[in-house]
Design a protein around this motif. Structure first.
Motif, PDB file in Angstrom:
ATOM      1  N   TRP A 269      28.241  26.865  -0.930  1.00  0.00           N
ATOM      2  CA  TRP A 269      28.996  26.261   0.161  1.00  0.00           C
ATOM      3  C   TRP A 269      30.442  26.727   0.167  1.00  0.00           C
ATOM      4  O   TRP A 269      31.079  26.776   1.227  1.00  0.00           O
ATOM      5  CB  TRP A 269      28.887  24.742   0.090  1.00  0.00           C
ATOM      6  N   VAL A 272      30.060  29.900   1.950  1.00  0.00           N
ATOM      7  CA  VAL A 272      29.910  29.657   3.392  1.00  0.00           C
ATOM      8  C   VAL A 272      31.278  29.443   4.038  1.00  0.00           C
ATOM      9  O   VAL A 272      31.572  30.004   5.108  1.00  0.00           O
ATOM     10  CB  VAL A 272      28.994  28.446   3.640  1.00  0.00           C
ATOM     11  N   HIS A 295      27.465  34.946  10.466  1.00  0.00           N
ATOM     12  CA  HIS A 295      26.905  33.596  10.611  1.00  0.00           C
ATOM     13  C   HIS A 295      25.386  33.611  10.481  1.00  0.00           C
ATOM     14  O   HIS A 295      24.798  32.725   9.841  1.00  0.00           O
ATOM     15  CB  HIS A 295      27.309  33.010  11.965  1.00  0.00           C
ATOM     16  N   THR A 296      24.734  34.601  11.077  1.00  0.00           N
ATOM     17  CA  THR A 296      23.272  34.667  11.035  1.00  0.00           C
ATOM     18  C   THR A 296      22.769  34.870   9.616  1.00  0.00           C
ATOM     19  O   THR A 296      21.841  34.174   9.165  1.00  0.00           O
ATOM     20  CB  THR A 296      22.768  35.809  11.936  1.00  0.00           C
ATOM     21  N   GLY A 299      23.426  31.809   7.305  1.00  0.00           N
ATOM     22  CA  GLY A 299      22.586  30.686   7.702  1.00  0.00           C
ATOM     23  C   GLY A 299      21.154  30.846   7.211  1.00  0.00           C
ATOM     24  O   GLY A 299      20.571  29.919   6.635  1.00  0.00           O
ATOM     25  N   ILE A 302      20.998  30.486   3.300  1.00  0.00           N
ATOM     26  CA  ILE A 302      21.016  29.108   2.811  1.00  0.00           C
ATOM     27  C   ILE A 302      19.619  28.482   2.927  1.00  0.00           C
ATOM     28  O   ILE A 302      19.112  27.851   1.987  1.00  0.00           O
ATOM     29  CB  ILE A 302      22.044  28.276   3.598  1.00  0.00           C
ATOM     30  N   LEU A 303      18.981  28.676   4.071  1.00  0.00           N
ATOM     31  CA  LEU A 303      17.641  28.117   4.273  1.00  0.00           C
ATOM     32  C   LEU A 303      16.634  28.718   3.298  1.00  0.00           C
ATOM     33  O   LEU A 303      15.771  28.014   2.750  1.00  0.00           O
ATOM     34  CB  LEU A 303      17.192  28.354   5.716  1.00  0.00           C
TER      35      LEU A 303
END
Length: 342
Positions: A269, A272, A295-296, A299, A302-303
């Protein structure tokens, strides 16, 4: 101050396209390296033969010789007794493909570099940078063997410290290749373009990402992804206080699987936040595509990180996590480059 004009024979566009292909091969090598670790295949080849090792065993006698070498090391004697030759071939495959890809990357870099050099196609100021990347590639082979050697006696796996050096050198090569390709792409569009410089936001973000990648490598090396299948808690707890106390702070940070996993999942984080700031800076500099790429990738990453934990480190998910990690390095390098264009 304008940069000197390009030599008449220089071909920055062609050199950039070649480097993008090299970068794609490095990404493939990183992914296969991750699968090699996930399948516990890294110690299946117990010798380093840079030239003769290009060919796999071609007959039953050669396979038996390779298997006999493997049976001499602690991983087999303590963990894999009873493994059949067919099972050995399964783990041998991934380590062989990983080493073969490494050789392919070396050839794909060295041979075109020599050709461009002889033809005078390299723009002024880029020869030293490309030679440095070539040297890092050669060093990577030595680091790979240094890593494997750590698991051939006493230990039943490779050192997670050496594994992290091996991975981070590969990602440094990837970042350097991408940065150079971006500089050359700009030069192809404008013969007076100057190389991008590292900005403060670029340096900070790359350092934050470096820490995250370091702990990711340690998670892999310590099999720390298996300490829990829960998120956001870890086996019903948030902070690994007992592990921290029992080993001492520094030892726990470096060597305790639970603590290393904890740091990797929460430092993400911090990464991020840094990446969001870098994306904003790139957008302000007039590069919205770069911002979207950053950003893509973070993101999705993280998932995938959460999914890797919750699936018990399922190989397919963990391999995708490794792939997107390499793509995140590319996106971050692109962002840092975009903020430093002159």
């Amino acid at each position: 101050m304008l940069a000197p004009p390009l030599p008449s024979r220089a071909r920055p566009g062609a050199v950039a396209r070649w480097l993008w292909w090299v970068a794609a091969l490095v990404v493939a090598m990183v992914v296969v390296g991750g699968i090699t670790r996930l399948t516990e295949s890294g110690l299946s080849i117990t010798e380093w033969k840079p030239l003769s090792g290009t060919l796999p065993p071609l007959n039953a006698e050669q396979w038996e010789a390779e298997f006999a070498n493997y049976r001499k090391i602690p991983e087999y004697q303590l963990l894999n007794q009873g493994m059949t030759l067919a099972q050995f071939k399964g783990i041998f495959f991934w380590e062989y493909v990983h080493r073969l890809l490494a050789r392919l990357v070396g050839v794909a870099f060295a041979v075109p570099l020599a050709w461009f050099w002889i033809r005078g196609a390299l723009p002024t100021g880029y020869k030293g940078r490309l030679l440095a990347l070539l040297a890092l590639g050669g060093l990577q082979g030595a680091i790979g063997w240094w890593m494997v050697a750590s698991g051939l006696s006493v230990r039943t796996d490779v050192s997670h410290i050496r594994l992290s050096v091996h991975l981070l050198d590969a990602l440094l090569i990837l970042a350097g290749t991408v940065w150079t390709a971006l500089d050359l792409r700009e030069l192809a569009a404008d013969r007076y373009a100057r190389p991008a410089r590292l900005t403060t936001i670029g340096i900070v973000t790359l350092l934050v990402l470096f820490v995250q990648l370091l702990f990711g490598a340690w998670v892999a090396g310590l099999n720390a992804g298996l300490v829990t299948d829960q998120w956001p808690l870890m086996n019903g707890r948030f902070f690994p206080l007992d592990e921290w106390r029992s080993r001492g702070a520094l030892d726990a940070i470096v060597n305790d699987p639970y603590v290393v996993h904890f740091i990797h999942r929460w430092w993400a984080w911090v990464a991020v936040a840094a990446l969001i700031l870098l994306a904003r800076a790139a957008k302000r500099a007039g590069h919205p595509k770069v911002a979207r790429a950053i950003h893509t990738t973070f993101g999705i990453q993280i998932l995938l990180g959460i999914s890797t934990v919750m699936t018990g480190v399922r190989i397919e998910v963990a391999a995708l996590h490794q792939l997107v990690g390499a793509l995140l390095v590319i996106a971050t390098t692109w962002g840092a480059h975009a903020t430093g264009r002159r």
